[in-house]
Design a protein around this motif. Structure first.
Motif, PDB file in Angstrom:
ATOM      1  N   LYS A  14      -6.404  10.603 -21.200  1.00  0.00           N
ATOM      2  CA  LYS A  14      -7.657  10.197 -20.321  1.00  0.00           C
ATOM      3  C   LYS A  14      -8.735  11.192 -20.869  1.00  0.00           C
ATOM      4  CE  LYS A  14      -5.708  10.142 -16.367  1.00  0.00           C
ATOM      5  NZ  LYS A  14      -5.357   9.858 -14.707  1.00  0.00           N
ATOM      6  N   VAL A  15      -9.497  10.530 -21.731  1.00  0.00           N
ATOM      7  CA  VAL A  15     -10.517  11.405 -22.275  1.00  0.00           C
ATOM      8  C   VAL A  15     -12.075  11.432 -21.848  1.00  0.00           C
ATOM      9  CG1 VAL A  15     -11.819  12.109 -24.745  1.00  0.00           C
ATOM     10  CG2 VAL A  15      -9.094  11.517 -24.563  1.00  0.00           C
ATOM     11  N   SER A  71     -24.356  12.753 -25.814  1.00  0.00           N
ATOM     12  CA  SER A  71     -25.319  13.467 -25.765  1.00  0.00           C
ATOM     13  C   SER A  71     -25.278  14.521 -24.718  1.00  0.00           C
ATOM     14  CB  SER A  71     -26.639  12.648 -25.483  1.00  0.00           C
ATOM     15  OG  SER A  71     -27.025  11.868 -26.413  1.00  0.00           O
ATOM     16  N   PRO A  72     -25.849  15.710 -24.795  1.00  0.00           N
ATOM     17  CA  PRO A  72     -25.700  16.716 -23.495  1.00  0.00           C
ATOM     18  C   PRO A  72     -25.821  16.138 -22.285  1.00  0.00           C
ATOM     19  CG  PRO A  72     -27.183  17.505 -25.287  1.00  0.00           C
ATOM     20  CD  PRO A  72     -27.090  16.145 -25.671  1.00  0.00           C
ATOM     21  N   ASP A  73     -24.569  16.420 -21.456  1.00  0.00           N
ATOM     22  CA  ASP A  73     -24.544  15.602 -20.046  1.00  0.00           C
ATOM     23  C   ASP A  73     -24.328  14.309 -19.989  1.00  0.00           C
ATOM     24  OD1 ASP A  73     -24.341  18.438 -19.061  1.00  0.00           O
ATOM     25  OD2 ASP A  73     -26.678  18.664 -19.180  1.00  0.00           O
ATOM     26  N   HIS A  74     -24.540  13.657 -20.955  1.00  0.00           N
ATOM     27  CA  HIS A  74     -24.231  12.167 -20.995  1.00  0.00           C
ATOM     28  C   HIS A  74     -22.728  11.702 -21.421  1.00  0.00           C
ATOM     29  CE1 HIS A  74     -25.284   8.184 -21.016  1.00  0.00           C
ATOM     30  NE2 HIS A  74     -25.003   7.914 -22.457  1.00  0.00           N
ATOM     31  N   TYR A  75     -21.816  11.368 -20.274  1.00  0.00           N
ATOM     32  CA  TYR A  75     -20.429  11.498 -20.591  1.00  0.00           C
ATOM     33  C   TYR A  75     -19.987   9.910 -21.011  1.00  0.00           C
ATOM     34  CZ  TYR A  75     -20.520  15.710 -18.368  1.00  0.00           C
ATOM     35  OH  TYR A  75     -20.913  17.111 -17.998  1.00  0.00           O
ATOM     36  N   VAL A  76     -19.058   9.903 -21.661  1.00  0.00           N
ATOM     37  CA  VAL A  76     -18.553   8.803 -22.275  1.00  0.00           C
ATOM     38  C   VAL A  76     -16.902   8.681 -21.881  1.00  0.00           C
ATOM     39  CG1 VAL A  76     -17.844   7.217 -24.142  1.00  0.00           C
ATOM     40  CG2 VAL A  76     -19.858   8.380 -24.200  1.00  0.00           C
ATOM     41  N   THR A  77     -16.430   8.047 -21.121  1.00  0.00           N
ATOM     42  CA  THR A  77     -14.982   7.681 -20.780  1.00  0.00           C
ATOM     43  C   THR A  77     -14.194   6.873 -21.737  1.00  0.00           C
ATOM     44  OG1 THR A  77     -15.777   6.257 -19.198  1.00  0.00           O
ATOM     45  CG2 THR A  77     -15.321   8.323 -18.657  1.00  0.00           C
ATOM     46  N   ALA A  78     -13.014   7.353 -21.938  1.00  0.00           N
ATOM     47  CA  ALA A  78     -12.325   6.735 -22.968  1.00  0.00           C
ATOM     48  C   ALA A  78     -10.786   6.943 -22.901  1.00  0.00           C
ATOM     49  CB  ALA A  78     -12.677   7.027 -24.456  1.00  0.00           C
TER      50      ALA A  78
END
Length: 653
Positions: free
Chosen positions: A91-92, A97-104
């Motif tokens: 779970k990644v 971008s700074p502080d803009h999170y992507v979940t994968a």
């Protein structure tokens, strides 16, 4: 006519105008599609094909407003590991971008090469996105074949909902296509497309794969269906690291889709590209001659005829570049879905083209319960990550940057630039013609004298309006005139009747204006959807105009300026005392017209828009009619307070 209600429902039998706007948009689009076909037909050598590929990439990136900066660290972390029979899922979370999170979710097969081929899986419009059981079923076909898979949540889905109540409400206020559409409108105001954030996140996901020691960076493929097919196509255009691609249930032909009544999500609308002659053939051509498998279903709302035509016409480019065997079309007899047949074909394709050499077992892999694949404790990264930034925060940054850039320009230069830009947007695509007005008397209605007036705004498109005047007094007297503009025009007279009557009783005439596609000219609905809602007929036609590099707002601003010509043609009113009254966001057409014609200076706007920047940065706004008043790119040049300054300066002169 005996009542205001009868006036609202009146249909003029001199000319059938309901299909005019749609016919106008379709005719212009068909001409652009034909020019695009002709341009591609002239690609007769590898050299010109390579040039076209470069032009496609540059045009696409310009169209979406450029790509966000990719220079920051990913700051990737693994928040947990789930083991299943035959594979492991990490779970990644990373920062595109700074502080803009992507979940994968990163799927690692037990049986794989030491340096393995990988597939980036881009989700379509499913709420759960990467961890949806439907998409897990597709992904496990690839894992079963020995491929590493990185499945990413797109914005507005999965764990990346931008409008989730942080207090913990049961569900989102909006998600998926509705969230994308809201961001899309806000991006358009800035001259961007929300697609820039989708493709940026996907490219950063590839950055993450390239950092993983288990992955061979030279053997990365990409796939996804529906909205994920859109993202796959964008990656084919933008990211040269893709070694093979399998876009599913997206590749088509815009002409067949347009005539089928299709409307697309905001990230699937790329401003101006149809006007430049680009179409889905170009998305494929941009990838040539790399291995490409187009996946399609035969009962899709993306017409299969368009898909087949696009692939057939593109095969010669692979042949020209010496790889005729590396383009395929695989279809399934299904509605819009990444079916098992398509998933099996894609898995075999990636194994072959990414040269996977691993012996895999024949035990069918089982999916994992969705919640166990969450990367964040609550399943929403904005709720769980302190200081997390949403797409709206990124849009707000862009809005602030444009405001700063505008403020640096001297006021006189800014006004000249404002006028020139607006003139180009409003007039560039118009085909002027004679007004040829018609007048139909309706007599006394509600204590006012009424007539209906109809004229040509441009070739093939008529506008109209009711003129009201007090009954008492000299019929030949020249009264001052107030032009009224509001949503639905003469279809909403009762709602505004008190204002109409009071204005006439004050000694003025009133013209209630129907601009293109408004009131009796409103196009027939598509598929029973409300005309002004998202994905209704007005949204569709506004999108089709944006594809052409135009907009419905620019067209209707032109209509307001043509109304001024109509007023002069009739020569019945006091020209020195012309006023405008607007209600709602539709008053923007009049405000835009005021940058071009100084006679539009005396304006009363009720319940309108004070600052476009507020709209571009709002957490939520009314969707009804939003696409009809959208003028793409306007915040690069002006905001409404600057327009007010210009009108005030004109009144002083």
């Amino acid at each position: 006519m005996n009542s205001v209600r009868e006036l609202e429902s009146y249909v003029c039998t001199l000319h059938d105008t309901r299909d005019q706007l749609k016919s106008h948009v379709f005719a212009r689009s068909d001409a652009a599609f034909a020019e695009g076909d002709q341009a591609r037909d002239r690609l007769l050598s590898p050299e010109v094909v390579r040039r076209r590929q470069s032009e496609i990439q540059q045009a696409f990136i310009r169209s979406i407003g450029g790509l966000p900066d990719a220079g920051s660290s990913l700051n990737a972390s693994t928040t947990g590991v789930v083991r299943a029979r035959g594979y492991v899922v990490e779970k990644v979370v990373f920062e595109s971008s700074p502080d803009h999170y992507v979940t994968a979710n990163l799927y690692l097969p037990d049986q794989r090469e030491e340096s393995s081929a990988a597939v980036l899986f881009l989700s379509g419009h499913e709420l759960a996105a990467k961890h949806d059981p439907y998409y897990q079923r597709v992904i496990l076909h690839f894992v079963q074949a020995g491929l590493i898979v990185l499945a990413v949540d797109p914005l507005g889905q999965g764990e990346r909902l931008g409008f989730y109540d942080p207090a913990g409400a049961d569900g989102p206020s909006m998600w998926g296509t509705q969230e994308h559409q809201q961001y899309g409108i806000q991006c358009h105001l800035l001259g961007d497309s929300v697609a820039r954030y989708f493709v940026h996140d996907a490219m950063r996901a590839v950055d993450y794969l390239c950092e993983r020691p288990e992955v061979d960076p030279a053997r990365i493929g990409v796939t996804g269906n529906s909205g994920g097919g859109t993202q796959t196509a964008m990656m084919m255009i933008c990211d040269e690291r893709m070694a093979a691609a399998a876009p599913a249930t997206f590749i088509m032909n815009r002409q067949t889709f347009m005539h089928a009544g299709g409307v697309q999500d905001a990230e699937q609308v790329w401003p101006g590209l149809s006007g430049l002659g680009y179409d889905h053939e170009d998305w494929l051509l941009a990838f040539a001659p790399k291995p490409l498998m187009v996946l399609a279903t035969e009962y899709d709302f993306f017409p299969i005829e368009g898909t087949r035509r696009t692939v057939d016409r593109c095969k010669r480019f692979w042949e020209m570049l010496g790889r005729s065997e590396d383009i395929w079309l695989v279809t399934d007899a299904s509605t819009h879905r990444y079916t098992d047949r398509l998933a099996e074909a894609a898995a075999s394709f990636f194994v072959s083209q990414l040269k996977v050499k691993v012996t895999v077992g024949d035990v069918k892999l089982a999916s994992i319960e969705s919640q166990r694949l969450w990367c964040s404790p609550s399943g929403q990264v904005l709720r769980d990550q302190k200081g997390a930034r949403s797409v709206l925060d990124l849009i707000t940054d862009r809005c602030d940057q444009w405001a700063t850039a505008r403020a640096r320009i001297p006021i006189e230069s800014r006004r000249a630039r404002m006028r020139q830009w607006m003139h180009e947007k409003v007039y560039a695509a118009r085909k002027p013609c004679a007004l040829n007005p018609r007048v139909i008397q309706h007599g006394d209605v509600g204590g006012l004298q009424v007539d209906y007036r109809l004229w040509w705004s441009q070739q093939g498109v008529m506008n109209s309006g009711y003129v009201f005047r007090p009954i008492a007094g000299d019929d030949d007297a020249r009264l001052p005139l107030t032009v009224a503009v509001w949503r639905d025009g003469t279809r909403r007279l009762q709602e505004h009747w008190s204002w109409i009557r009071n204005t006439c009783e004050s000694g003025r005439a009133v013209m209630v204006l129907n601009v293109s596609g408004v009131g009796p000219h409103e196009p027939h609905p598509i598929y029973g959807k409300p005309p002004h809602a998202y994905f209704g007929v007005m949204h569709k036609l506004a999108d089709d105009l944006i594809w052409l590099g135009d907009s419905l707002a620019a067209m209707r601003t032109f209509d307001v300026l043509r109304c001024l010509e109509v007023i002069k043609w009739f020569d019945e009113w006091q020209h020195e005392d012309l006023r405008f009254y607007t209600a709602g966001r539709e008053g923007l057409y009049v405000q835009f017209a005021s940058t071009i014609d100084d006679s539009v200076r005396d304006l009363t706007a009720v319940q309108g828009v004070d600052r476009l920047a507020d709209w571009a940065t709002a957490k939520q706004f009314e969707e009804e009619g939003a696409m009809s008043v959208l003028l793409p790119g306007i915040l690069q040049v002006l905001d409404l307070p600057e327009l007010q300054e210009l009108r005030t300066a004109n009144l002083r002169q």
